[in-house]
Scaffold this motif. Structure first.
Motif, PDB file in Angstrom:
ATOM      1  N   SER A 182     -93.668 -39.805  75.325  1.00 55.07           N
ATOM      2  CA  SER A 182     -94.338 -40.614  76.345  1.00 55.07           C
ATOM      3  C   SER A 182     -93.757 -40.246  77.701  1.00 55.07           C
ATOM      4  N   MET A 183     -94.574 -40.310  78.742  1.00 56.89           N
ATOM      5  CA  MET A 183     -94.126 -40.012  80.116  1.00 56.89           C
ATOM      6  C   MET A 183     -93.469 -38.631  80.219  1.00 56.89           C
ATOM      7  N   GLY A 184     -93.993 -37.676  79.455  1.00 53.62           N
ATOM      8  CA  GLY A 184     -93.512 -36.301  79.548  1.00 53.62           C
ATOM      9  C   GLY A 184     -92.205 -36.018  78.857  1.00 53.62           C
ATOM     10  N   ASP A 185     -91.701 -36.961  78.065  1.00 53.08           N
ATOM     11  CA  ASP A 185     -90.418 -36.722  77.406  1.00 53.08           C
ATOM     12  C   ASP A 185     -90.413 -37.310  76.002  1.00 53.08           C
ATOM     13  N   ILE A 186     -89.378 -36.936  75.237  1.00 50.60           N
ATOM     14  CA  ILE A 186     -89.248 -37.403  73.859  1.00 50.60           C
ATOM     15  C   ILE A 186     -88.579 -38.775  73.844  1.00 50.60           C
ATOM     16  N   VAL A 187     -89.218 -39.731  73.174  1.00 51.36           N
ATOM     17  CA  VAL A 187     -88.686 -41.101  73.065  1.00 51.36           C
ATOM     18  C   VAL A 187     -87.780 -41.198  71.846  1.00 51.36           C
ATOM     19  N   THR A 188     -88.265 -40.716  70.715  1.00 52.24           N
ATOM     20  CA  THR A 188     -87.467 -40.696  69.488  1.00 52.24           C
ATOM     21  C   THR A 188     -87.883 -39.477  68.681  1.00 52.24           C
ATOM     22  N   ALA A 189     -86.926 -38.880  67.990  1.00 47.53           N
ATOM     23  CA  ALA A 189     -87.222 -37.623  67.294  1.00 47.53           C
ATOM     24  C   ALA A 189     -86.295 -37.419  66.108  1.00 47.53           C
ATOM     25  N   SER A 190     -86.714 -36.523  65.226  1.00 51.13           N
ATOM     26  CA  SER A 190     -85.906 -36.122  64.086  1.00 51.13           C
ATOM     27  C   SER A 190     -86.235 -34.680  63.762  1.00 51.13           C
ATOM     28  N   SER A 191     -85.234 -33.912  63.359  1.00 48.94           N
ATOM     29  CA  SER A 191     -85.450 -32.524  62.958  1.00 48.94           C
ATOM     30  C   SER A 191     -84.726 -32.299  61.636  1.00 48.94           C
ATOM     31  N   ILE A 192     -85.457 -31.849  60.620  1.00 52.55           N
ATOM     32  CA  ILE A 192     -84.837 -31.599  59.319  1.00 52.55           C
ATOM     33  C   ILE A 192     -85.097 -30.157  58.889  1.00 52.55           C
ATOM     34  N   LYS A 193     -84.176 -29.627  58.118  1.00 57.41           N
ATOM     35  CA  LYS A 193     -84.279 -28.228  57.676  1.00 57.41           C
ATOM     36  C   LYS A 193     -85.055 -28.131  56.368  1.00 57.41           C
ATOM     37  N   VAL A 194     -86.232 -28.740  56.395  1.00 61.36           N
ATOM     38  CA  VAL A 194     -87.161 -28.685  55.260  1.00 61.36           C
ATOM     39  C   VAL A 194     -88.509 -28.292  55.840  1.00 61.36           C
ATOM     40  N   ALA A 195     -88.991 -27.103  55.471  1.00 59.34           N
ATOM     41  CA  ALA A 195     -90.259 -26.613  56.010  1.00 59.34           C
ATOM     42  C   ALA A 195     -90.760 -25.476  55.118  1.00 59.34           C
ATOM     43  N   GLY A 196     -91.495 -24.538  55.691  1.00 58.58           N
ATOM     44  CA  GLY A 196     -92.145 -23.486  54.915  1.00 58.58           C
ATOM     45  C   GLY A 196     -91.224 -22.716  53.988  1.00 58.58           C
ATOM     46  N   ASP A 197     -90.041 -22.342  54.471  1.00 60.24           N
ATOM     47  CA  ASP A 197     -89.100 -21.582  53.635  1.00 60.24           C
ATOM     48  C   ASP A 197     -88.653 -22.385  52.422  1.00 60.24           C
ATOM     49  N   LYS A 198     -88.390 -23.676  52.635  1.00 60.34           N
ATOM     50  CA  LYS A 198     -87.969 -24.540  51.525  1.00 60.34           C
ATOM     51  C   LYS A 198     -89.114 -24.719  50.528  1.00 60.34           C
ATOM     52  N   PHE A 199     -90.359 -24.766  51.019  1.00 54.38           N
ATOM     53  CA  PHE A 199     -91.509 -24.847  50.119  1.00 54.38           C
ATOM     54  C   PHE A 199     -91.557 -23.607  49.219  1.00 54.38           C
ATOM     55  N   ASP A 200     -91.400 -22.426  49.841  1.00 50.04           N
ATOM     56  CA  ASP A 200     -91.427 -21.175  49.070  1.00 50.04           C
ATOM     57  C   ASP A 200     -90.324 -21.163  48.019  1.00 50.04           C
ATOM     58  N   ASP A 201     -89.140 -21.590  48.429  1.00 42.05           N
ATOM     59  CA  ASP A 201     -87.998 -21.593  47.516  1.00 42.05           C
ATOM     60  C   ASP A 201     -88.211 -22.571  46.359  1.00 42.05           C
ATOM     61  N   ALA A 202     -88.813 -23.721  46.650  1.00 42.85           N
ATOM     62  CA  ALA A 202     -89.071 -24.725  45.606  1.00 42.85           C
ATOM     63  C   ALA A 202     -90.061 -24.188  44.568  1.00 42.85           C
ATOM     64  N   ILE A 203     -91.093 -23.470  45.032  1.00 45.46           N
ATOM     65  CA  ILE A 203     -92.074 -22.866  44.114  1.00 45.46           C
ATOM     66  C   ILE A 203     -91.403 -21.797  43.253  1.00 45.46           C
ATOM     67  N   LEU A 204     -90.581 -20.976  43.901  1.00 40.48           N
ATOM     68  CA  LEU A 204     -89.867 -19.905  43.200  1.00 40.48           C
ATOM     69  C   LEU A 204     -88.984 -20.474  42.087  1.00 40.48           C
ATOM     70  N   ARG A 205     -88.230 -21.537  42.407  1.00 41.31           N
ATOM     71  CA  ARG A 205     -87.332 -22.152  41.418  1.00 41.31           C
ATOM     72  C   ARG A 205     -88.113 -22.830  40.297  1.00 41.31           C
ATOM     73  N   TYR A 206     -89.225 -23.469  40.635  1.00 42.53           N
ATOM     74  CA  TYR A 206     -90.049 -24.143  39.633  1.00 42.53           C
ATOM     75  C   TYR A 206     -90.545 -23.141  38.586  1.00 42.53           C
ATOM     76  N   ILE A 207     -91.053 -22.006  39.060  1.00 42.99           N
ATOM     77  CA  ILE A 207     -91.589 -20.984  38.150  1.00 42.99           C
ATOM     78  C   ILE A 207     -90.465 -20.353  37.318  1.00 42.99           C
ATOM     79  N   LYS A 208     -89.321 -20.190  37.935  1.00 43.84           N
ATOM     80  CA  LYS A 208     -88.163 -19.648  37.205  1.00 43.84           C
ATOM     81  C   LYS A 208     -87.752 -20.605  36.080  1.00 43.84           C
ATOM     82  N   ASN A 209     -87.699 -21.892  36.366  1.00 42.87           N
ATOM     83  CA  ASN A 209     -87.266 -22.879  35.375  1.00 42.87           C
ATOM     84  C   ASN A 209     -88.312 -23.113  34.285  1.00 42.87           C
ATOM     85  N   LYS A 210     -89.589 -23.184  34.675  1.00 40.25           N
ATOM     86  CA  LYS A 210     -90.641 -23.519  33.707  1.00 40.25           C
ATOM     87  C   LYS A 210     -91.075 -22.324  32.864  1.00 40.25           C
TER      88      LYS A 210
END
Length: 344
Positions: free
Chosen positions: A180-208
């Protein structure tokens, strides 16, 4: 009249001598916006080098084609991890190559560069980004927070006294912010995104299936049949890998429901982070978000059903931005017009 022609010539010379460029320095892709020209480059954040001589063989798309397919003496490196620089020297090489590729060598003076970064990076990580840009040829370096650039690039008017919420799902980080008003009021940044999705799929297929697959195959699965919402899609794909038991090549069929199962934990971390940001938001701005909705940006916004899942969990409308992968770099292009007002 002669003076007028001279002034025009000097103006053109100034544009030729100095360029402002905006860079979305992403974990998965680097996008570059040159002022007056628009987006001129969008390539994978990968560098291929000879491991013994350290000689650079390829950068960007050419290097990405080598991932998982190189002989022992060639290594395809992704120098950015989780939204920050993991390999300083390779990042500098990559940035310099990309800047040169967008006609950097034709510039008579070094460009001013605006780079976007996740909201919660440390001062040490900020310094690493600045130094890499400076050593790549920048005259001045400006840093801006990714969700701010993403919101601007998505067409949100964040400069009014009203609440705007953006969820930017990139390759290394998911940045969530209320602005709001050109700036961030509240925010969060987590290290969960595309790379983690790829890794989760890779591990799932390896385990199953006891099947070993590479990063590119797991990314293909995510793009072609991936979903996180039960009612979204029900497709299947044949994938090939190496059987962990026999050691021989094997083909198995993967369905959308399995991908949803593989991604459940990762996606729920993003949901939890979005809920946290909303809980920290002032009530008046929360009311605006109910009216305006949440905007999804970044490559992760293209994951099947992510908008429907977030809408269900957050109880507010969720919309995918037009061309979500380019929102951040488009935002840098708009911010370049106000570069003198930004802090270096």
């Amino acid at each position: 009249m002669e003076r007028l022609r001279t002034n025009y010539w000097l103006g053109d010379l100034h544009l030729m001598l100095s360029k402002d460029i905006g860079i979305d320095l992403g974990t998965a892709n680097v996008s570059i916006h040159v002022k007056g020209r628009g987006i001129v480059l969008d390539e994978p954040s990968v560098v291929a080098i000879e491991s013994d001589t350290k000689r650079v063989l390829a950068v960007g798309e050419d290097a990405h084609r080598m991932v998982g397919r190189t002989p022992g003496n060639i290594v395809a490196i992704r120098p950015l991890r989780d939204g920050v620089i993991a390999d300083f020297e390779i990042t500098e090489i990559m940035l310099k190559a990309f800047i040169d590729r967008v006609d950097g060598r034709k510039w008579f003076s070094r460009p001013r560069i605006l780079i976007c970064a996740p909201t919660n990076i440390t001062s040490v990580e900020q310094k690493a980004i600045r130094e890499a840009a400076e050593r790549s040829g920048a005259k001045e370096v400006y840093l801006e927070e990714e969700p701010k650039a993403a919101a601007i690039g998505a067409g949100m008017d964040i400069f009014q006294p009203s609440g705007n919420m953006v969820v930017d799902i990139g390759g290394g980080t998911t940045d969530i912010a209320v602005l709001s008003m050109g700036d961030i009021v509240t925010a969060s940044s987590i290290k969960v995104a595309g790379d983690k999705f790829d890794d989760a799929i890779l591990r799932y297929i390896k385990n199953k299936y006891k099947l070993l697959i590479g990063e590119r195959t797991s990314e293909d699965i995510k793009i072609k049949i991936g979903t996180v919402y039960e009612a979204d899609r029900n497709e299947e794909i044949d994938i090939r890998g190496r059987d962990m038991v026999s050691g021989l090549p094997l083909t198995v069929t993967i369905r959308s429901g399995e991908v949803r199962e593989a991604l459940r934990d990762s996606v729920m971390q993003i949901v939890a982070s979005a809920k946290y940001v909303l809980e920290q938001t002032p009530p008046e701005l929360s009311a605006d978000i109910i009216d305006r909705g949440v905007i999804l940006t970044g490559g992760g916004a293209l994951l099947g059903g992510i908008d429907a899942l977030l809408a269900d969990e957050l109880k507010v409308p969720v919309l995918i931005a037009e061309n979500p992968m380019h929102c951040v770099v488009k935002g840098t292009g708009i911010l370049l017009d106000h570069l003198d007002k930004l802090k270096k």
